[in-house]
Design a protein around this motif. Structure first.
Motif, PDB file in Angstrom:
ATOM      1  N   ILE A 326      55.799 108.339 -22.482  1.00 31.93           N
ATOM      2  CA  ILE A 326      54.510 108.164 -23.133  1.00 31.93           C
ATOM      3  C   ILE A 326      54.695 107.134 -24.241  1.00 31.93           C
ATOM      4  O   ILE A 326      55.646 107.226 -25.030  1.00 31.93           O
ATOM      5  CB  ILE A 326      53.983 109.486 -23.723  1.00 31.93           C
ATOM      6  N   ILE A 327      53.791 106.173 -24.286  1.00 37.16           N
ATOM      7  CA  ILE A 327      53.876 105.115 -25.285  1.00 37.16           C
ATOM      8  C   ILE A 327      52.698 105.232 -26.247  1.00 37.16           C
ATOM      9  O   ILE A 327      51.556 105.381 -25.820  1.00 37.16           O
ATOM     10  CB  ILE A 327      53.849 103.726 -24.620  1.00 37.16           C
ATOM     11  N   ALA A 328      52.999 105.200 -27.540  1.00 37.23           N
ATOM     12  CA  ALA A 328      51.950 105.158 -28.569  1.00 37.23           C
ATOM     13  C   ALA A 328      51.602 103.701 -28.819  1.00 37.23           C
ATOM     14  O   ALA A 328      52.442 102.918 -29.251  1.00 37.23           O
ATOM     15  CB  ALA A 328      52.433 105.824 -29.854  1.00 37.23           C
ATOM     16  N   GLY A 329      50.355 103.326 -28.517  1.00 38.62           N
ATOM     17  CA  GLY A 329      49.957 101.932 -28.564  1.00 38.62           C
ATOM     18  C   GLY A 329      49.927 101.378 -27.159  1.00 38.62           C
ATOM     19  O   GLY A 329      49.803 102.114 -26.180  1.00 38.62           O
ATOM     20  N   GLY A 330      50.054 100.068 -27.030  1.00 35.84           N
ATOM     21  CA  GLY A 330      50.076  99.448 -25.716  1.00 35.84           C
ATOM     22  C   GLY A 330      51.491  99.306 -25.196  1.00 35.84           C
ATOM     23  O   GLY A 330      52.465  99.475 -25.935  1.00 35.84           O
ATOM     24  N   PRO A 331      51.656  98.967 -23.916  1.00 41.93           N
ATOM     25  CA  PRO A 331      52.998  98.889 -23.330  1.00 41.93           C
ATOM     26  C   PRO A 331      53.832  97.718 -23.828  1.00 41.93           C
ATOM     27  O   PRO A 331      55.055  97.747 -23.705  1.00 41.93           O
ATOM     28  CB  PRO A 331      52.705  98.759 -21.830  1.00 41.93           C
ATOM     29  N   MET A 332      53.210  96.685 -24.410  1.00 38.31           N
ATOM     30  CA  MET A 332      53.971  95.537 -24.885  1.00 38.31           C
ATOM     31  C   MET A 332      54.506  95.745 -26.302  1.00 38.31           C
ATOM     32  O   MET A 332      55.681  95.483 -26.564  1.00 38.31           O
ATOM     33  CB  MET A 332      53.097  94.274 -24.850  1.00 38.31           C
ATOM     34  N   MET A 333      53.660  96.230 -27.206  1.00 37.82           N
ATOM     35  CA  MET A 333      54.084  96.372 -28.600  1.00 37.82           C
ATOM     36  C   MET A 333      54.151  97.822 -29.069  1.00 37.82           C
ATOM     37  O   MET A 333      54.534  98.085 -30.209  1.00 37.82           O
ATOM     38  CB  MET A 333      53.148  95.584 -29.522  1.00 37.82           C
ATOM     39  N   GLY A 334      53.784  98.749 -28.204  1.00 35.75           N
ATOM     40  CA  GLY A 334      53.839 100.159 -28.578  1.00 35.75           C
ATOM     41  C   GLY A 334      55.259 100.699 -28.604  1.00 35.75           C
ATOM     42  O   GLY A 334      56.213 100.006 -28.264  1.00 35.75           O
ATOM     43  N   ARG A 335      55.370 101.957 -29.017  1.00 37.54           N
ATOM     44  CA  ARG A 335      56.689 102.602 -29.122  1.00 37.54           C
ATOM     45  C   ARG A 335      56.668 103.924 -28.368  1.00 37.54           C
ATOM     46  O   ARG A 335      55.651 104.625 -28.346  1.00 37.54           O
ATOM     47  CB  ARG A 335      57.049 102.829 -30.594  1.00 37.54           C
ATOM     48  N   ALA A 336      57.803 104.251 -27.771  1.00 38.52           N
ATOM     49  CA  ALA A 336      57.900 105.476 -26.986  1.00 38.52           C
ATOM     50  C   ALA A 336      57.691 106.698 -27.867  1.00 38.52           C
ATOM     51  O   ALA A 336      58.146 106.749 -29.014  1.00 38.52           O
ATOM     52  CB  ALA A 336      59.263 105.552 -26.299  1.00 38.52           C
ATOM     53  N   VAL A 337      56.979 107.676 -27.333  1.00 41.22           N
ATOM     54  CA  VAL A 337      56.713 108.934 -28.039  1.00 41.22           C
ATOM     55  C   VAL A 337      57.826 109.924 -27.711  1.00 41.22           C
ATOM     56  O   VAL A 337      58.143 110.151 -26.544  1.00 41.22           O
ATOM     57  CB  VAL A 337      55.350 109.516 -27.613  1.00 41.22           C
ATOM     58  N   SER A 338      58.404 110.502 -28.759  1.00 45.80           N
ATOM     59  CA  SER A 338      59.480 111.472 -28.547  1.00 45.80           C
ATOM     60  C   SER A 338      58.990 112.909 -28.649  1.00 45.80           C
ATOM     61  O   SER A 338      59.671 113.824 -28.209  1.00 45.80           O
ATOM     62  CB  SER A 338      60.619 111.246 -29.548  1.00 45.80           C
ATOM     63  N   THR A 339      57.812 113.104 -29.256  1.00 42.79           N
ATOM     64  CA  THR A 339      57.273 114.459 -29.373  1.00 42.79           C
ATOM     65  C   THR A 339      55.753 114.435 -29.377  1.00 42.79           C
ATOM     66  O   THR A 339      55.131 113.634 -30.088  1.00 42.79           O
ATOM     67  CB  THR A 339      57.772 115.155 -30.658  1.00 42.79           C
ATOM     68  N   LEU A 340      55.154 115.308 -28.581  1.00 43.71           N
ATOM     69  CA  LEU A 340      53.703 115.447 -28.558  1.00 43.71           C
ATOM     70  C   LEU A 340      53.214 116.407 -29.633  1.00 43.71           C
ATOM     71  O   LEU A 340      52.013 116.662 -29.746  1.00 43.71           O
ATOM     72  CB  LEU A 340      53.232 115.922 -27.181  1.00 43.71           C
ATOM     73  N   ASP A 341      54.144 116.944 -30.436  1.00 42.53           N
ATOM     74  CA  ASP A 341      53.765 117.787 -31.572  1.00 42.53           C
ATOM     75  C   ASP A 341      53.275 116.954 -32.742  1.00 42.53           C
ATOM     76  O   ASP A 341      52.796 117.499 -33.732  1.00 42.53           O
ATOM     77  CB  ASP A 341      54.954 118.648 -32.017  1.00 42.53           C
ATOM     78  N   SER A 342      53.427 115.631 -32.630  1.00 38.69           N
ATOM     79  CA  SER A 342      52.936 114.741 -33.674  1.00 38.69           C
ATOM     80  C   SER A 342      51.414 114.661 -33.590  1.00 38.69           C
ATOM     81  O   SER A 342      50.790 115.272 -32.719  1.00 38.69           O
ATOM     82  CB  SER A 342      53.564 113.350 -33.519  1.00 38.69           C
ATOM     83  N   THR A 343      50.824 113.891 -34.506  1.00 39.84           N
ATOM     84  CA  THR A 343      49.356 113.835 -34.569  1.00 39.84           C
ATOM     85  C   THR A 343      48.847 112.402 -34.633  1.00 39.84           C
ATOM     86  O   THR A 343      49.579 111.468 -34.964  1.00 39.84           O
ATOM     87  CB  THR A 343      48.834 114.610 -35.798  1.00 39.84           C
ATOM     88  N   ALA A 344      47.564 112.246 -34.339  1.00 41.38           N
ATOM     89  CA  ALA A 344      46.908 110.947 -34.381  1.00 41.38           C
ATOM     90  C   ALA A 344      46.784 110.454 -35.819  1.00 41.38           C
ATOM     91  O   ALA A 344      46.563 111.242 -36.741  1.00 41.38           O
ATOM     92  CB  ALA A 344      45.529 111.037 -33.740  1.00 41.38           C
ATOM     93  N   THR A 345      46.922 109.153 -35.986  1.00 33.42           N
ATOM     94  CA  THR A 345      46.781 108.510 -37.294  1.00 33.42           C
ATOM     95  C   THR A 345      45.753 107.388 -37.197  1.00 33.42           C
ATOM     96  O   THR A 345      45.253 107.068 -36.113  1.00 33.42           O
ATOM     97  CB  THR A 345      48.117 107.922 -37.768  1.00 33.42           C
ATOM     98  N   LYS A 346      45.476 106.751 -38.326  1.00 30.01           N
ATOM     99  CA  LYS A 346      44.523 105.643 -38.343  1.00 30.01           C
ATOM    100  C   LYS A 346      44.993 104.485 -37.459  1.00 30.01           C
ATOM    101  O   LYS A 346      44.182 103.742 -36.916  1.00 30.01           O
ATOM    102  CB  LYS A 346      44.328 105.141 -39.772  1.00 30.01           C
ATOM    103  N   GLY A 347      46.289 104.339 -37.315  1.00 32.88           N
ATOM    104  CA  GLY A 347      46.827 103.205 -36.566  1.00 32.88           C
ATOM    105  C   GLY A 347      47.014 103.448 -35.086  1.00 32.88           C
ATOM    106  O   GLY A 347      47.431 102.529 -34.359  1.00 32.88           O
TER     107      GLY A 347
END
Length: 437
Positions: A326-347
């Motif tokens: 799972i990538i947070a952001g887009g596939p080019m500049m996003g970063r891999a998600v290590s935990t879905l226990d995290s939460t959404a932010t403004k960015g």
């Protein structure tokens, strides 16, 4: 068709959610607002455990000049202040709120009418933007109040509103432009008024015909604002690339867009500015694209700040068995998600669920001296050389070859036929050079 002059690539779009409406995600049972949600100083809590808060109330003040306050997206009770993991697994302080079963206590602010808005001074608009906690919603999260505060001796000539959305998979900006074109144009006008810029240009890639039509119709109400169709090319949405494409101006290395008289803001940021000025609403929610070929209900979701990532995936149909990353952001500049226990932010602009057969990196081979990375680099750098210098830990040589000008767009790694991790080593070099300052 306008575009930038150097490099760039044409990755597959994978815009699976193009044309999907904006749908609100239900209020979760617990909200976790992380205190660091912008480039700059983390916010400072002004509430404590046991406090009752209402939607729109400030719960954390700006931690410094380059900072932004945070507001509660719900009516509820502060449960505690404790660390929460970021999507990359790093602990960060946060405010935990348990929402009320009913949201009846939300602040009911009276919207400003057109006469009141036109009577606002530039300084008042900037102050409203700052109090609303608005940051750049295109990914950089730079505090908008700071960007709109034009330094002494500088003059804003052009406000550029970025509707390129060149990242594959993401369609949150497209959805916003299709549904809130008039508000975006009015937000762009407010940014022009705040900065003193006499003209505004809204740049949109050619693969968004409905958004272009909606924005062109809305822009007819403000003669100083025009809509420009851009060539479909990545990274068209980069500040320097967008400025060149729309104005022909070149931002000198190591300087900010204001050196060319430009102020660049994302379409979602322009909408947030209008919402804050017109409706007196702080930034507490945003549109997030949740997508992937294995999801049964991908879409563009209106998400409250602090909503668990797991709730977004569940709303999109649940995590498919074949998910590999799972990538947070887009596939080019996003970063891999290590935990879905995290939460959404403004960015957070998107969550991309990548199937396992697409998630694994190919084995890295030796450089074949093809120079494709050089041709693809939109900043005119030599990624193959920068990687070699990073491998040999000659950081000063990397600096001399302009590594700090890298956009981290990923064009070099994407285009490399040997699958070399060019960007990874470039990021390492930039990190080491920052340590030396």
């Amino acid at each position: 068709m306008k575009t930038f002059r150097k490099g760039g690539i044409h990755p597959p779009e994978y815009k699976l959610t193009a044309g999907r409406p904006i749908v609100g995600v239900p209020v979760p049972s617990e909200i976790r607002i992380m205190l660091s949600q912008c480039i700059g100083t983390p916010s400072r809590p002004v509430v404590k455990a046991g406090d009752h808060v209402v939607a729109g109330q400030m719960i954390a003040e700006a931690g410094g000049f380059v900072g932004a306050p945070l507001h509660s997206p719900v009516c509820g009770t502060v449960k505690k202040l404790e660390p929460t993991r970021t999507p990359q697994g790093i602990w960060q302080d946060s405010i935990v709120i348990v929402p009320d079963e009913t949201q009846e206590d939300a602040i009911q602010a009276t919207p400003r009418d057109e006469d009141e808005i036109m009577a606002l001074s530039p300084e008042e608009i900037v102050a409203i933007v700052g109090e609303a906690g608005i940051v750049g919603l295109g990914g950089a999260t730079f505090p908008t109040r700071v960007k709109l505060s034009v330094p002494k001796g500088k003059k804003a000539r052009t406000v550029i509103i970025n509707g390129a959305e060149c990242e594959p998979c993401l369609t949150c900006d497209d959805a916003l432009m299709r549904t809130e074109a008039q508000a975006i144009v009015k937000g762009a006008f407010l940014i022009m008024k705040a900065t003193g810029a006499p003209e505004g240009i809204i740049g949109i890639e050619e693969n968004k015909p409905e958004a272009i039509a909606a924005m062109e119709a809305a822009a007819k109400t403000v003669p100083a604002i025009s809509v420009c169709k851009l060539k479909k090319k990545y990274p068209q949405g980069g500040e320097k690339q967008l400025i060149y494409a729309l104005t022909g101006r070149i931002v000198p290395a190591g300087t900010l867009p204001i050196e060319t008289g430009c102020i660049v803001d994302n379409v979602a940021t322009a909408f947030a500015v209008y919402d804050a000025v017109r409706n007196r609403r702080p930034l507490t929610e945003r549109i997030v694209t949740v997508t992937g070929p294995g999801l049964s209900n991908p879409g563009n979701f209106l998400v409250k700040n602090g909503t668990p990532l797991s709730a977004l995936i569940d709303f999109a149909g649940g995590l498919p068995e074949e998910a590999g990353k799972i990538i947070a952001g887009g596939p080019m500049m996003g970063r891999a998600v290590s935990t879905l226990d995290s939460t959404a932010t403004k960015g957070l602009s998107g969550l991309v669920v990548v199937p396992a057969d697409m998630a694994e990196r190919k084995p890295s081979g030796p450089c074949i001296r093809c120079a494709r990375c050089v041709s693809a680099c939109p900043m005119g750098l030599e990624p193959y050389l920068l990687m070699l210098q990073a491998e040999n830990r000659v950081w000063d040589d990397m600096s001399a070859h302009g590594v700090m000008n890298c956009l981290e767009c990923g064009c070099c790694s994407y285009i490399c036929p040997a699958s070399r991790p060019l960007l990874d080593y470039i990021k390492l070099g930039k990190q080491e050079l920052r340590k030396k300052k």
